[in-house]
Design an enzyme around this catalytic site. Structure first.
Site, short mmCIF file in Angstrom:
data_model
loop_
_atom_site.label_atom_id
_atom_site.label_comp_id
_atom_site.label_asym_id
_atom_site.label_seq_id
_atom_site.Cartn_x
_atom_site.Cartn_y
_atom_site.Cartn_z
CG HIS A 148 -69.05 -29.99 52.15
ND1 HIS A 148 -69.21 -28.89 52.97
CD2 HIS A 148 -68.86 -29.49 50.89
CE1 HIS A 148 -69.11 -27.79 52.25
NE2 HIS A 148 -68.91 -28.12 50.99
CG HIS A 199 -65.34 -30.51 58.76
ND1 HIS A 199 -66.20 -30.11 59.76
CD2 HIS A 199 -65.88 -30.10 57.59
CE1 HIS A 199 -67.22 -29.47 59.21
NE2 HIS A 199 -67.05 -29.44 57.90
#
Length: 407
Positions: A148, A199
């Site tokens: 992303h 993450h």
């Protein structure tokens, strides 16, 4: 002479990929790189868990919704739905460049993910927020880098570059505002990936650095790539060969993940866009086509394009998938290649078909695939269905616009 020169560099590119495939397999490059990077990345993912927990301690419902929404806006499904609209709005150059850049980012990012095969933050203790099916699939991938973050850096950076260099919008304040908005978006996406437990900090930083590197590279080659796509020699043949090789020039992860499926889909999209634009550039995608908000392309006409175009590409995707499910197994069986299907063809699930055995004489293709107990036809089916969808976006649907007065 020009055609000979094109054939030389195209052959060199394809030959280089084949050489890399053979040498990387022989030297076991993936395993060596993984043994070097994975312990270091895994250590940082583990030691950064307190940072994630600290960020999540400030969480409440609004932030969950905000960061989940932002993640959806910069996800692969969003871009897949958004890019056709850019094509149909008359900004063909921007749309094809962002499509090819997205495919390139997806390939590089997912290759790195599966080479390193580093874990995501452990959940628990980290709370992982997966508000959509797409996020659930993303959670099955490895962590580093954050796709992303990488995609946001590249696509927002390229969009800003396009606005500043290809439109009448100019001025120091426009540049400052554009850079500020892009940086804010990248920051929010990176922070959101950490907040959602998807993450660690090292994943996001890696996505940022790799994204900046890819963006800098793309800005040096984008005009050359676009010139080749719209007016080069042997474009479709070269890109088809390139796409085929890229299905094999992909690392084997430590454990199976959806990353290769995402790469296969966008690899097919890139082929469909390139082949379609190459054929119809002078009809539908040249620089003088009507653009949205101009007198030639009004909002009602654009809405009509969407109402006609979106169902059409979905029908083409369905038909391409059905055709591939019929033809690929037939061709594989004709060539004696054993096949299986993990999801698309239930009758082939978990078992190979075909008459190939170790006692039979095998051709080169069979030897090439001999490391597989059976070749998964889902890869080919996925590739062709997305190639068909992308082709329809730039060829079939614009043709329908012409026939229906929406051009």
């Amino acid at each position: 002479m020009e055609g000979e020169g094109a054939a030389v560099w195209q052959g060199a590119v394809l030959g280089g990929i084949i050489f890399w495939l053979v040498s990387a397999s022989y030297l076991d490059v993936t395993r060596k790189l993984r043994s070097f990077f994975q312990p270091w990345v895994s250590h940082h993912v583990e030691t950064q868990t307190p940072i994630i927990l600290k960020i999540q301690s400030y969480g409440f419902g609004f932030l969950d919704a905000l960061f989940s929404g932002l993640s959806c806006v910069v996800s692969v499904p969003f871009y897949t739905a958004f890019l056709p609209l850019v094509f149909w709005s008359g900004h063909g150059k921007l749309a094809r460049q962002m499509t090819l850049l997205m495919a390139f980012c997806d390939y590089i990012g997912n290759c790195i993910k599966d080479v390193i095969s580093a874990p995501r933050p452990a959940s628990p203790p980290v709370k992982r927020v997966t508000a959509t099916k797409d996020e659930e699939d993303n959670a099955l991938e490895y962590g580093l880098p954050s796709s992303h973050t990488l995609n946001t850096v590249c696509l927002s950076g390229y969009l800003l570059h396009y606005v500043l260099t290809h439109t009448q919008i100019e001025g120091a304040y426009v540049t400052y505002l554009g850079v500020s908005l892009a940086c804010m978006l990248v920051f929010l996406i990176g922070l959101g990936r950490i907040y959602l437990g998807m993450h660690s900090v090292v994943d996001v930083l890696a996505g940022l650095l790799i994204g900046l590197t890819i963006l800098a590279f793309w800005l040096t080659v984008d005009e050359h790539i676009d010139s080749f796509v719209i007016s080069g020699q042997n474009v479709t043949t070269f890109w088809a060969a390139l796409s085929f090789l890229l299905l094999f020039a992909y690392p084997t992860p430590e454990l199976p993940t959806p990353s290769f499926e995402f790469h296969t889909a966008f690899n097919g999209v890139a082929l469909g866009i390139v082949s379609g634009v190459q054929l119809t550039y002078h009809q539908f995608h040249h620089d003088n086509v009507p653009r949205l908000f101009a007198s030639e392309l009004t909002i009602p006409v654009f809405v009509g394009r969407m109402l006609l175009g979106i169902p059409t590409i979905l029908i083409v995707k369905f038909c391409s998938k059905a055709l591939a499910k019929w033809t690929i197994p037939m061709v594989a069986n004709t060539l004696g290649i054993p096949i299986k299907s993990t999801s698309y063809i239930p009758t082939l699930n978990g078992s190979g078909t075909g008459k190939k055995t170790d006692k039979l004489k095998q051709g080169y293709m069979q030897k090439l695939l001999s490391q597989h107990k059976a070749f998964d036809v889902d890869t080919g089916i996925r590739f062709f269905q997305y190639a068909g969808l992308a082709w329809s976006v730039v060829d079939l649907v614009p043709s329908l616009f012409s026939y229906t007065g929406l051009s």
